[in-house]
Design an enzyme around this catalytic site. Sequence first.
Site, short mmCIF file in Angstrom:
data_model
loop_
_atom_site.label_atom_id
_atom_site.label_comp_id
_atom_site.label_asym_id
_atom_site.label_seq_id
_atom_site.Cartn_x
_atom_site.Cartn_y
_atom_site.Cartn_z
N ASP A 120 1.46 6.50 3.53
CA ASP A 120 0.44 5.60 2.99
C ASP A 120 -0.92 5.75 3.68
O ASP A 120 -1.87 5.05 3.33
CB ASP A 120 0.92 4.15 3.09
CG ASP A 120 2.04 3.86 2.11
OD1 ASP A 120 1.97 4.37 0.98
OD2 ASP A 120 2.98 3.15 2.48
N ASP A 178 4.23 7.01 -5.87
CA ASP A 178 3.02 6.45 -5.26
C ASP A 178 2.29 7.48 -4.39
O ASP A 178 1.07 7.44 -4.22
CB ASP A 178 3.36 5.25 -4.36
CG ASP A 178 4.48 4.38 -4.86
OD1 ASP A 178 5.35 4.88 -5.60
OD2 ASP A 178 4.52 3.20 -4.52
N1 GLY Z 1 3.17 1.88 -2.62
C1 GLY Z 1 3.85 0.72 -2.87
C2 GLY Z 1 3.60 0.01 -4.16
O1 GLY Z 1 2.99 0.48 -5.09
O2 GLY Z 1 4.08 -1.10 -4.23
#
Ligand code: GLY
Length: 405
Positions: A120, A178
Amino acid sequence: MRLKLHVALLVCVVGTITLCAQSKATSKSFLTTINQKLDFAVKQEIKMAESVKDRPGKFPVTLDKNGNLALCDTTSWTCGFFPGTLWYLYGYSKNEQIKQHAKLFSDRLEGMQNATNTHDIGFIVYCSYGNGYRLTGDADYKAKIIRAAQSLCTRFSPVTGCIKSWDRGAGVYPVIIDNMMNLELLFEAYKLTGNSKFREVAVAHANTTMKNHFRNDASCYHVVFYDPVTGKVKARKTRQGFADESSWSRGQAWALYGYTMCYRETKDVVYLHQAQKIAAFILNHPRLPKDKIPYWDFDDTKIPNVCRDASAGAVISSALIELSQYVSKDDARKYLNVAKVQLQALSSPVYLAQDASNRNFLLKHSVGSMPDNMEVDVPLPYADYYYLEALIRYRKLLNGASLFK
Ligand code: GLY
């Protein structure tokens, strides 16, 4: 006969002029709405920053069960969105107070550029320092972007051909859709340094994901588990969706945004086609509601009696605005129409808080993780971030400006 022809021509010309005038007036009124919403957002986010500035290391994350503001620290994947939101609003308003807050909350991310334990890092560093660097040219932000890209690359495996999302112990190699969003950081680092390694990792990840994450209808799985030794796919699952075989809305949104961005950065038409196929899946879906804000999962069997996800709507809207720049006139019109419907819905009292009742968050009605019963039907910082990004993108289009300056 001649007279009839002249009359028909005149009607046609008058009709065209009226249509043009109408569409100009509609654009002007939408621009006015956008400006009003952005002005409102400036006020709200200043209040939000004021309420959190004396809580060192903290960022707004959602509302708790009692409706109170909940805060997070840098262990949350969402910590970069509030600084990013402030930078977007500084870009719009040039308001010095917002800039000081943007700097303060960006500073709270210090050290995250070195984090190698999370994919992330792209969200965290690019949404904050990326926007800060674009607007200020601050050399320290630039160094952080490059450093963070190096950190992200440590999670890449040439065997699997992709970046690992979560650390789940030896032998487990999960990749979530993601993760496509984190590639923007790598493309930026490539442009800043000329080091082709960043671009190669991003392209490899995008290609592997395109091969393994998608179904025939261009919907995508949430998580693909790889064998780190052979690189083969072991399983396709969900973590935040309704079921392994369902289409989790935010996942589809990340996919659309991710491949649109990959086309921007590479001009490889394979990514453009992928983005258009994903757009077609979303836009033609029989369970996409009239206001184009998706239910939290396209396949929840209790639809229509389930939550919407405003965050997915905001991400899709922003992606469609960008995608409209790369396609035929007809497709562009279609994408922009949907993006506008979404922004009008999100800007209405149904989704947009009108006062302090949402603790200074902008949008209501997002879903973090339904299977965990966590952050259900609440405000979330990434919903606000992508809503503002979409408003600012649409505004730039209406003003004839470049989307990315
Ligand atoms: N990356 C986590 C979400 O989209 O909740």
